[in-house]
Scaffold this motif. Structure first.
Motif, PDB file in Angstrom:
ATOM      1  N   GLU A  28     -18.354 -44.235  34.747  1.00 45.05           N
ATOM      2  CA  GLU A  28     -19.602 -44.631  35.370  1.00 45.05           C
ATOM      3  C   GLU A  28     -19.644 -46.134  35.612  1.00 45.05           C
ATOM      4  OE1 GLU A  28     -23.021 -43.240  33.379  1.00 45.05           O
ATOM      5  OE2 GLU A  28     -22.593 -41.118  33.757  1.00 45.05           O
ATOM      6  N   ASP A  29     -20.167 -46.491  36.781  1.00 46.79           N
ATOM      7  CA  ASP A  29     -20.347 -47.888  37.132  1.00 46.79           C
ATOM      8  C   ASP A  29     -21.688 -48.351  36.569  1.00 46.79           C
ATOM      9  OD1 ASP A  29     -20.751 -50.336  38.291  1.00 46.79           O
ATOM     10  OD2 ASP A  29     -20.271 -49.699  40.325  1.00 46.79           O
ATOM     11  N   PRO A  30     -21.696 -49.368  35.694  1.00 45.67           N
ATOM     12  CA  PRO A  30     -22.964 -49.812  35.095  1.00 45.67           C
ATOM     13  C   PRO A  30     -23.979 -50.276  36.127  1.00 45.67           C
ATOM     14  CG  PRO A  30     -21.196 -51.396  34.678  1.00 45.67           C
ATOM     15  CD  PRO A  30     -20.550 -50.154  35.233  1.00 45.67           C
ATOM     16  N   GLU A  31     -23.512 -50.671  37.321  1.00 44.57           N
ATOM     17  CA  GLU A  31     -24.435 -51.122  38.362  1.00 44.57           C
ATOM     18  C   GLU A  31     -24.917 -49.983  39.253  1.00 44.57           C
ATOM     19  OE1 GLU A  31     -22.679 -54.273  40.561  1.00 44.57           O
ATOM     20  OE2 GLU A  31     -22.485 -55.615  38.829  1.00 44.57           O
ATOM     21  N   ASP A  32     -24.367 -48.792  39.018  1.00 47.50           N
ATOM     22  CA  ASP A  32     -24.754 -47.624  39.805  1.00 47.50           C
ATOM     23  C   ASP A  32     -25.931 -46.943  39.106  1.00 47.50           C
ATOM     24  OD1 ASP A  32     -24.871 -45.608  41.599  1.00 47.50           O
ATOM     25  OD2 ASP A  32     -22.931 -44.702  41.098  1.00 47.50           O
ATOM     26  N   ALA A  33     -27.139 -47.204  39.589  1.00 45.98           N
ATOM     27  CA  ALA A  33     -28.348 -46.751  38.903  1.00 45.98           C
ATOM     28  C   ALA A  33     -28.429 -45.231  38.828  1.00 45.98           C
ATOM     29  CB  ALA A  33     -29.571 -47.298  39.625  1.00 45.98           C
ATOM     30  N   ILE A  34     -28.970 -44.733  37.712  1.00 47.03           N
ATOM     31  CA  ILE A  34     -29.226 -43.309  37.542  1.00 47.03           C
ATOM     32  C   ILE A  34     -30.600 -43.005  38.134  1.00 47.03           C
ATOM     33  CG2 ILE A  34     -29.602 -41.458  35.875  1.00 47.03           C
ATOM     34  CD1 ILE A  34     -27.692 -42.949  33.986  1.00 47.03           C
ATOM     35  N   VAL A  35     -30.646 -42.030  39.038  1.00 49.90           N
ATOM     36  CA  VAL A  35     -31.918 -41.688  39.675  1.00 49.90           C
ATOM     37  C   VAL A  35     -32.525 -40.412  39.104  1.00 49.90           C
ATOM     38  CG1 VAL A  35     -31.385 -42.891  41.828  1.00 49.90           C
ATOM     39  CG2 VAL A  35     -30.717 -40.495  41.572  1.00 49.90           C
ATOM     40  N   ALA A  36     -31.714 -39.598  38.438  1.00 49.38           N
ATOM     41  CA  ALA A  36     -32.218 -38.387  37.793  1.00 49.38           C
ATOM     42  C   ALA A  36     -31.179 -37.911  36.795  1.00 49.38           C
ATOM     43  CB  ALA A  36     -32.512 -37.297  38.825  1.00 49.38           C
ATOM     44  N   SER A  37     -31.612 -37.143  35.825  1.00 48.36           N
ATOM     45  CA  SER A  37     -30.674 -36.600  34.849  1.00 48.36           C
ATOM     46  C   SER A  37     -31.193 -35.275  34.315  1.00 48.36           C
ATOM     47  CB  SER A  37     -30.464 -37.586  33.691  1.00 48.36           C
ATOM     48  OG  SER A  37     -31.657 -37.784  32.978  1.00 48.36           O
ATOM     49  N   GLY A  39     -30.130 -33.209  30.923  1.00 45.13           N
ATOM     50  CA  GLY A  39     -29.259 -33.273  29.763  1.00 45.13           C
ATOM     51  C   GLY A  39     -28.349 -34.477  29.853  1.00 45.13           C
ATOM     52  N   LYS A  40     -27.041 -34.241  29.790  1.00 47.79           N
ATOM     53  CA  LYS A  40     -26.065 -35.329  29.861  1.00 47.79           C
ATOM     54  C   LYS A  40     -25.508 -35.527  31.271  1.00 47.79           C
ATOM     55  CE  LYS A  40     -24.592 -34.787  25.035  1.00 47.79           C
ATOM     56  NZ  LYS A  40     -23.440 -34.547  24.136  1.00 47.79           N
ATOM     57  N   ILE A  41     -25.998 -34.746  32.217  1.00 46.18           N
ATOM     58  CA  ILE A  41     -25.518 -34.834  33.598  1.00 46.18           C
ATOM     59  C   ILE A  41     -26.431 -35.793  34.365  1.00 46.18           C
ATOM     60  CG2 ILE A  41     -24.945 -33.589  35.699  1.00 46.18           C
ATOM     61  CD1 ILE A  41     -23.251 -32.804  33.320  1.00 46.18           C
ATOM     62  N   ASN A  42     -25.838 -36.786  35.002  1.00 43.53           N
ATOM     63  CA  ASN A  42     -26.604 -37.805  35.715  1.00 43.53           C
ATOM     64  C   ASN A  42     -26.365 -37.743  37.229  1.00 43.53           C
ATOM     65  OD1 ASN A  42     -27.538 -38.874  33.254  1.00 43.53           O
ATOM     66  ND2 ASN A  42     -25.716 -40.174  33.067  1.00 43.53           N
ATOM     67  N   LEU A  43     -27.416 -38.017  37.961  1.00 39.05           N
ATOM     68  CA  LEU A  43     -27.319 -38.194  39.411  1.00 39.05           C
ATOM     69  C   LEU A  43     -27.497 -39.679  39.691  1.00 39.05           C
ATOM     70  CD1 LEU A  43     -27.193 -36.818  42.267  1.00 39.05           C
ATOM     71  CD2 LEU A  43     -29.699 -36.886  42.242  1.00 39.05           C
ATOM     72  N   HIS A  44     -26.481 -40.289  40.320  1.00 38.19           N
ATOM     73  CA  HIS A  44     -26.486 -41.735  40.545  1.00 38.19           C
ATOM     74  C   HIS A  44     -26.953 -42.075  41.964  1.00 38.19           C
ATOM     75  CE1 HIS A  44     -24.370 -43.004  36.813  1.00 38.19           C
ATOM     76  NE2 HIS A  44     -23.920 -41.763  36.864  1.00 38.19           N
ATOM     77  N   ALA A  45     -27.349 -43.315  42.123  1.00 39.98           N
ATOM     78  CA  ALA A  45     -27.782 -43.804  43.434  1.00 39.98           C
ATOM     79  C   ALA A  45     -26.680 -43.643  44.473  1.00 39.98           C
ATOM     80  CB  ALA A  45     -28.214 -45.264  43.335  1.00 39.98           C
ATOM     81  N   SER A  46     -25.433 -43.855  44.046  1.00 42.06           N
ATOM     82  CA  SER A  46     -24.315 -43.732  44.993  1.00 42.06           C
ATOM     83  C   SER A  46     -24.141 -42.306  45.498  1.00 42.06           C
ATOM     84  CB  SER A  46     -23.012 -44.203  44.330  1.00 42.06           C
ATOM     85  OG  SER A  46     -22.710 -43.393  43.203  1.00 42.06           O
ATOM     86  N   ASP A  47     -24.628 -41.316  44.728  1.00 42.27           N
ATOM     87  CA  ASP A  47     -24.508 -39.914  45.131  1.00 42.27           C
ATOM     88  C   ASP A  47     -25.434 -39.555  46.282  1.00 42.27           C
ATOM     89  OD1 ASP A  47     -22.611 -39.405  43.105  1.00 42.27           O
ATOM     90  OD2 ASP A  47     -24.202 -39.087  41.632  1.00 42.27           O
ATOM     91  N   ILE A  48     -26.458 -40.389  46.502  1.00 41.75           N
ATOM     92  CA  ILE A  48     -27.404 -40.077  47.578  1.00 41.75           C
ATOM     93  C   ILE A  48     -27.391 -41.132  48.674  1.00 41.75           C
ATOM     94  CG2 ILE A  48     -28.938 -38.692  46.129  1.00 41.75           C
ATOM     95  CD1 ILE A  48     -30.698 -41.113  45.775  1.00 41.75           C
ATOM     96  N   ASP A  49     -26.416 -42.040  48.618  1.00 45.50           N
ATOM     97  CA  ASP A  49     -26.314 -43.072  49.655  1.00 45.50           C
ATOM     98  C   ASP A  49     -26.145 -42.479  51.041  1.00 45.50           C
ATOM     99  OD1 ASP A  49     -26.762 -45.223  48.085  1.00 45.50           O
ATOM    100  OD2 ASP A  49     -24.658 -45.795  47.835  1.00 45.50           O
ATOM    101  N   ASN A  66     -36.006 -37.376  48.142  1.00 44.93           N
ATOM    102  CA  ASN A  66     -36.837 -36.661  47.180  1.00 44.93           C
ATOM    103  C   ASN A  66     -36.483 -35.169  47.145  1.00 44.93           C
ATOM    104  OD1 ASN A  66     -39.192 -36.478  45.338  1.00 44.93           O
ATOM    105  ND2 ASN A  66     -40.041 -35.247  47.001  1.00 44.93           N
ATOM    106  N   ARG A  67     -36.263 -34.591  48.323  1.00 42.41           N
ATOM    107  CA  ARG A  67     -35.895 -33.169  48.381  1.00 42.41           C
ATOM    108  C   ARG A  67     -34.537 -32.937  47.716  1.00 42.41           C
ATOM    109  NH1 ARG A  67     -37.229 -31.350  54.602  1.00 42.41           N
ATOM    110  NH2 ARG A  67     -39.464 -31.853  54.607  1.00 42.41           N
ATOM    111  N   TYR A  68     -33.595 -33.836  47.983  1.00 44.99           N
ATOM    112  CA  TYR A  68     -32.261 -33.693  47.409  1.00 44.99           C
ATOM    113  C   TYR A  68     -32.328 -33.769  45.886  1.00 44.99           C
ATOM    114  CZ  TYR A  68     -27.249 -34.369  46.706  1.00 44.99           C
ATOM    115  OH  TYR A  68     -25.950 -34.217  46.294  1.00 44.99           O
ATOM    116  N   ILE A  69     -33.099 -34.733  45.366  1.00 45.24           N
ATOM    117  CA  ILE A  69     -33.210 -34.894  43.910  1.00 45.24           C
ATOM    118  C   ILE A  69     -33.822 -33.642  43.286  1.00 45.24           C
ATOM    119  CG2 ILE A  69     -34.401 -36.186  42.090  1.00 45.24           C
ATOM    120  CD1 ILE A  69     -34.098 -38.697  43.844  1.00 45.24           C
TER     121      ILE A  69
END
Length: 289
Positions: A28-37, A39-49, A66-69
């Protein structure tokens, strides 16, 4: 068919994006913000760019994000619930995911190749040839007409003049009718060569209450109906009924798309043959007894 491949590709993309099982990033990139999670699975900002890049409007992008999240959260929760309530065959799941991955790679490769070589120009001769060979495939599901249509205020002084012009076939009178329609009609359709669905042209007129359109068209060349405020005039130049074969002009664009799609399929099949034959010549594969 080509469209089946597109459908498969779309399904694969949805599955891969929902499961997060194919990741290019290994840490994980520390600068890649988490937008949703979940459990232990995270969705990062880069995933929705990709959503923001594909949409110029910020409002549209925000709604799609919002729909994607929300969709991502629901899918992760379903995966989590499924893991608790059933025994999963990890090997079988991985095999299917690998098959989907290879299908996506092939789909993208074929699509890129086909789009590069595809000729979208379709000649009138090709369209006419296809039409003459497959006429019965285009049997109408609804009535179509060539018509002149005018919507006029009931108190309009020019109504009588317009009625006279509607009953005339002289070229000068038709030109005068178009001029009056532009100047006085609240709505009009004066396109002698254009076929249109009858249900579309009578929309928002009293004729929608008429349940026997076939009899109406057979018995009337000029149709005039009124409501409290307006008079509606239809001059029926020509019509085709349900189950009849439409004129070429009505299905020309549809046939053009069919021919282009057939070319897509042919190019994709040709590419597959070329790749196979080249590999065969170079002994790149072997079949064992």
């Amino acid at each position: 068919m080509w469209w089946n491949r597109i459908l498969v590709g779309s399904i694969c993309i949805a599955i891969l994006s929902s499961c997060d099982l194919f990741k290019i990033k290994t840490e994980e990139d520390p600068e890649d913000a988490i937008v949703a999670s979940v459990g232990k699975i995270n969705l990062h900002a880069s995933d929705i760019d990709f959503i923001k890049k594909d949409n110029q409007s910020e409002l549209d992008s925000a709604e799609l994000v919002n729909r994607y999240i929300q969709s991502w959260i629901k899918k992760q929760l379903m995966i989590k619930e499924a893991s608790k309530n059933m025994t999963l065959d990890e090997a079988e799941i991985n095999r299917k995911l690998l098959d989907y991955r290879y299908a996506l790679i092939v789909y993208e490769f074929e699509k890129a190749h086909v789009e590069k070589v595809l000729d979208r120009n379709v000649s009138l001769d090709e369209i006419e040839g296809y039409y003459n060979k497959h006429k019965e495939n285009f049997a109408l599901k609804e009535i179509i007409v060539r018509t002149n249509f005018l919507k006029l205020e009931k108190a309009l002084p020019q109504k009588r003049q317009i009625e006279r012009l509607l009953n005339s076939n002289r070229e000068n009178d038709q030109m005068e009718l178009k001029d009056l329609a532009i100047r006085y009609a609240n709505n009009y359709f004066i396109e002698d060569s254009t076929w249109i669905k009858f249900d579309d042209i009578i929309l928002n007129t009293p004729l929608v209450q008429n349940t026997n359109h076939v009899q109406l068209l057979k018995n009337n060349r000029i149709i005039n109906v009124d409501d409290d405020t307006y008079s509606y005039y239809f001059k029926i130049l020509e019509y085709r009924l349900q189950d009849q074969v439409p004129p070429l002009e009505f299905v020309r664009d549809e046939i053009s798309k069919i021919i282009v799609n057939k070319r897509r399929v042919e190019h994709a099949e040709k590419l597959q043959r070329e790749v196979y034959n080249k590999a065969l010549e170079n002994n790149e594969f072997r079949i064992y007894d």
